[in-house]
Enzyme design. Structure first.
Site, PDB file in Angstrom:
ATOM      1  N   PHE A   1       7.546 -13.345  12.264  1.00 28.13           N
ATOM      2  CA  PHE A   1       7.616 -13.227  10.910  1.00 28.13           C
ATOM      3  C   PHE A   1       6.513 -12.599  10.499  1.00 28.13           C
ATOM      4  O   PHE A   1       5.411 -12.184  11.132  1.00 28.13           O
ATOM      5  CB  PHE A   1       7.722 -14.441   9.862  1.00 28.13           C
ATOM      6  N   ASP A   2       6.646 -11.710   9.336  1.00 29.68           N
ATOM      7  CA  ASP A   2       5.317 -10.603   8.934  1.00 29.68           C
ATOM      8  C   ASP A   2       4.085 -11.534   8.764  1.00 29.68           C
ATOM      9  O   ASP A   2       2.993 -10.904   9.204  1.00 29.68           O
ATOM     10  CB  ASP A   2       5.842  -9.718   8.188  1.00 29.68           C
TER      11      ASP A   2
ATOM     12  N   ASP B   1       8.064 -21.926  14.732  1.00 25.94           N
ATOM     13  CA  ASP B   1       8.171 -21.763  13.340  1.00 25.94           C
ATOM     14  C   ASP B   1       9.338 -22.542  12.782  1.00 25.94           C
ATOM     15  O   ASP B   1      10.398 -21.859  12.947  1.00 25.94           O
ATOM     16  CB  ASP B   1       7.900 -20.579  13.060  1.00 25.94           C
TER      17      ASP B   1
ATOM     18  N   LYS C   1      11.059 -23.408   2.241  1.00 28.59           N
ATOM     19  CA  LYS C   1      12.602 -23.037   2.922  1.00 28.59           C
ATOM     20  C   LYS C   1      13.116 -24.545   3.289  1.00 28.59           C
ATOM     21  O   LYS C   1      13.879 -25.075   2.108  1.00 28.59           O
ATOM     22  CB  LYS C   1      12.674 -22.228   4.169  1.00 28.59           C
TER      23      LYS C   1
ATOM     24  N   TYR D   1      -7.419 -38.443  -3.536  1.00 27.77           N
ATOM     25  CA  TYR D   1      -8.053 -37.511  -2.688  1.00 27.77           C
ATOM     26  C   TYR D   1      -7.984 -37.717  -1.156  1.00 27.77           C
ATOM     27  O   TYR D   1      -7.699 -36.908  -0.504  1.00 27.77           O
ATOM     28  CB  TYR D   1      -9.617 -37.280  -3.300  1.00 27.77           C
TER      29      TYR D   1
ATOM     30  N   ALA E   1      10.609 -23.045   9.783  1.00 25.69           N
ATOM     31  CA  ALA E   1      10.861 -22.877   8.367  1.00 25.69           C
ATOM     32  C   ALA E   1      12.522 -23.262   8.128  1.00 25.69           C
ATOM     33  O   ALA E   1      12.645 -23.667   7.179  1.00 25.69           O
ATOM     34  CB  ALA E   1      10.580 -21.376   7.929  1.00 25.69           C
TER      35      ALA E   1
ATOM     36  N   HIS F   1       4.818  -3.250   1.754  1.00 27.66           N
ATOM     37  CA  HIS F   1       6.089  -3.397   0.786  1.00 27.66           C
ATOM     38  C   HIS F   1       5.955  -4.032  -0.359  1.00 27.66           C
ATOM     39  O   HIS F   1       6.775  -3.668  -1.322  1.00 27.66           O
ATOM     40  CB  HIS F   1       7.270  -3.937   1.887  1.00 27.66           C
TER      41      HIS F   1
HETATM   42  N1  F0G Z   1       7.858 -18.235   8.762  1.00 27.40           N
HETATM   43  C1  F0G Z   1       9.007 -17.561   8.545  1.00 27.40           C
HETATM   44  C2  F0G Z   1      10.271 -17.653   9.529  1.00 27.40           C
HETATM   45  C3  F0G Z   1       9.164 -17.287   7.123  1.00 27.40           C
HETATM   46  O1  F0G Z   1      10.356 -16.816   6.726  1.00 27.40           O
HETATM   47  C4  F0G Z   1       8.177 -17.333   6.219  1.00 27.40           C
HETATM   48  C5  F0G Z   1       8.196 -16.838   4.986  1.00 27.40           C
HETATM   49  C6  F0G Z   1       6.887 -18.004   6.695  1.00 27.40           C
HETATM   50  C7  F0G Z   1       6.757 -18.176   7.942  1.00 27.40           C
HETATM   51  C8  F0G Z   1       5.587 -17.908   5.933  1.00 27.40           C
HETATM   52  O2  F0G Z   1       5.913 -19.093   5.057  1.00 27.40           O
HETATM   53  O3  F0G Z   1       5.708 -17.933   2.712  1.00 27.40           O
HETATM   54  O4  F0G Z   1       5.512 -20.441   3.310  1.00 27.40           O
HETATM   55  O5  F0G Z   1       3.725 -18.649   3.625  1.00 27.40           O
HETATM   56  N2  F0G Z   1       8.987 -16.075   4.415  1.00 27.40           N
HETATM   57  C9  F0G Z   1       9.395 -15.594   3.132  1.00 27.40           C
HETATM   58  C10 F0G Z   1      10.733 -14.880   3.091  1.00 27.40           C
HETATM   59  C11 F0G Z   1       8.595 -15.307   2.261  1.00 27.40           C
HETATM   60  O6  F0G Z   1      11.319 -14.287   2.135  1.00 27.40           O
HETATM   61  O7  F0G Z   1      11.474 -14.728   4.143  1.00 27.40           O
HETATM   62  P1  F0G Z   1       5.257 -19.027   3.405  1.00 27.40           P
END
Ligand code: F0G
Length: 461
Positions: free
Chosen positions: A125-126, A216, A259, A73, A218, A451
């Site tokens: 990102f969304d 960010d 990613k 833990y 990713a 979506h």
């Molecule tokens: N930032 C970027 C640039 C992303 O593409 C994503 C996720 C996230 C943050 C959020 O990360 O999914 O680990 O919580 N992108 C996926 C996609 C879902 O299909 O592009 P997460």
């Protein structure tokens, strides 16, 4: 343009069968799914290009690392190993694991964003937008104008427009801007990279105004690979050196490790500042878990530490970006309009040129997604009217997004050249038959992030 396929730098020792259903079955399945590919069962998909997030294949070393995970833990050995790998890669001292990227966003936004604040970046990102909006903040997408023109060739279409950034910094100042967020690569406009010279200039602007810069990260490794290929002066640097320079211009990063972490679940926040880390760790305890596991099992952290070392390997990246470029080239040869140049993780179809006869409000991107599933069992994803329409909460008025795209997202180390060929052939057939594509009408939608769950009917049915 050359169409060379770089052979996979791995061999396969475990297989997962996939099955191509009949066209009649797919017509029925997609209708039952309300013409939304998120409602399909993955068993009914032949080649799944929905996302590159958490869908990659781990290496034998990562699977071996899983067994060595320390599930304590507190003070897990796997945490310290992960911390060491992230420190070496980024130069950031303080590491907080999270269960995925959006959890990292949640913690940082919770700490730094107050109602009425603005967060400038290239394109958020969304999930990032969602978290900002939950805090009653506003995303400021300041990507360069070329970044919003699918046909315009530019090596770094993820760059921030420095003039607009300076204007925003002057207009809102530190009182209204908590930080700048640079997304590498920029997912929303095609997986487009950001150059180091742009990032350096963003850093200088931030310093003039006394603001922190976060990444960010990713898809940081893919971004660094493009820098090596395209930015003068970096051809002889290795990916680790480029990554170190990139991260040196920031105060920390948020990472969806699903990613470029090469794992199926995971994320982290890495920071320079001890005081901010302490506050993030406090938040993390409430939302994620104790700071040395933060929502992850010890074995997940062990596999992630290993993935972060593999993702900067030149053979891995050459194949990764090469596979995407190959698919793009095959599509181009079939006349299919794309976002140019293709990004690292996906090929994006330019819907406005693919299906100009379908008006944006009746979901031309979704029409292509549906047709591609019926044609070849290929699951793609719409990043256009369904995903990115902004609705004014007061008036209900809709603002359509500037880009209407369909993303063919390539999972890491999962598919081979013949899968890419099968995808290309299906897309080209849909393109040849584009006159038959039908728009859609909405029969159900949720108020936010619609979506994922919305349901449609075909127009004319
Ligand atoms: N930032 C970027 C640039 C992303 O593409 C994503 C996720 C996230 C943050 C959020 O990360 O999914 O680990 O919580 N992108 C996926 C996609 C879902 O299909 O592009 P997460």
């Amino acid at each position: 343009m050359e169409r060379r396929y770089i052979a996979e730098p791995f061999k396969i020792k475990m297989v997962e069968p996939i099955r191509l259903t009949s066209r009649e079955e797919r017509v029925r399945l997609i209708r039952e799914a309300g013409y939304n590919i998120f409602n399909l069962r993955s068993e009914d998909v032949y080649i799944d290009l929905l996302t590159d997030s958490g869908t990659g294949a781990m290496s034998h070393n990562q699977w071996a690392a899983l067994l060595s995970g320390d599930e304590a833990y507190a003070g897990s050995r796997s945490y310290y190993r992960l911390q060491e790998v992230i420190r070496t890669l980024t130069g950031y001292e303080y590491v907080l694991p999270t269960h995925q990227g959006r959890a990292a966003e949640h913690i940082l936004m919770e700490l730094l964003v107050k109602p009425g604040m603005f967060v400038p970046g290239n394109m958020h990102f969304d999930t990032t937008r969602g978290h900002l909006q939950m805090k009653e903040g506003f995303p400021l997408d300041l990507v360069i104008a070329e970044g919003l023109q699918p046909q315009f060739e530019h090596p770094f279409k993820g760059n921030i427009d420095l003039e607009r950034l300076e204007e925003a910094l002057q207009q809102y100042g530190t009182a209204k801007i908590p930080f700048i967020l640079v997304t590498v690569t920029c997912n929303n406009n095609g997986g487009q990279p950001v150059s180091l010279s742009n990032i350096r200039a963003v850093r200088q602007a931030a310093e003039r105004h006394g603001l922190p810069v976060f990444f960010d990260a990713a898809r940081f490794a893919e971004n660094c690979y493009f820098i090596r290929q395209r930015e003068p002066g970096y051809a002889n640097k290795n990916i680790r050196e480029i990554a170190r320079e990139l991260f040196s211009y920031g105060d920390g990063c948020l990472m969806s490790a699903k990613k470029d972490g090469l794992v199926n679940i995971g994320g982290f926040i890495a920071l320079r500042d001890r005081a901010l880390y302490d506050r993030a760790a406090e938040q993390g305890i409430i939302y994620e878990g104790f700071p040395t596991y933060g929502g992850l099992a010890g074995r997940d952290m062990a596999a992630l530490a290993c993935g972060l070392e593999e993702v900067v390997e030149p053979d891995y990246l050459e194949h990764r970006v090469g596979q995407t470029a190959y698919l793009a080239q095959r599509l181009r040869e079939g006349g299919v309009p794309l976002v140019e140049p293709p990004g690292g993780h996906a090929v994006y179809l330019d819907v406005k040129r693919f299906a100009p006869h379908i008006p944006q409000p009746v979901f031309p991107g979704q029409a292509i997604v549906v047709a591609l599933y019926i044609e070849g069992g290929v699951r793609s994803v719409e990043l256009g009217t369904a995903a990115f329409t902004d609705k004014d909460p007061a008036t209900g008025a809709c603002k359509l997004p500037p880009l209407e795209l369909v993303r063919l997202t390539i999972p890491r180390r999962v598919y081979t050249q013949s899968h890419m060929d099968a995808v290309a052939e299906s897309v080209i057939r849909v393109y040849r038959d584009r006159a038959a594509l039908q728009g859609l009408r909405v029969v159900y939608e949720a108020p936010v992030m619609r979506h994922f769950t919305m349901r449609f009917e075909l127009l004319g049915s």
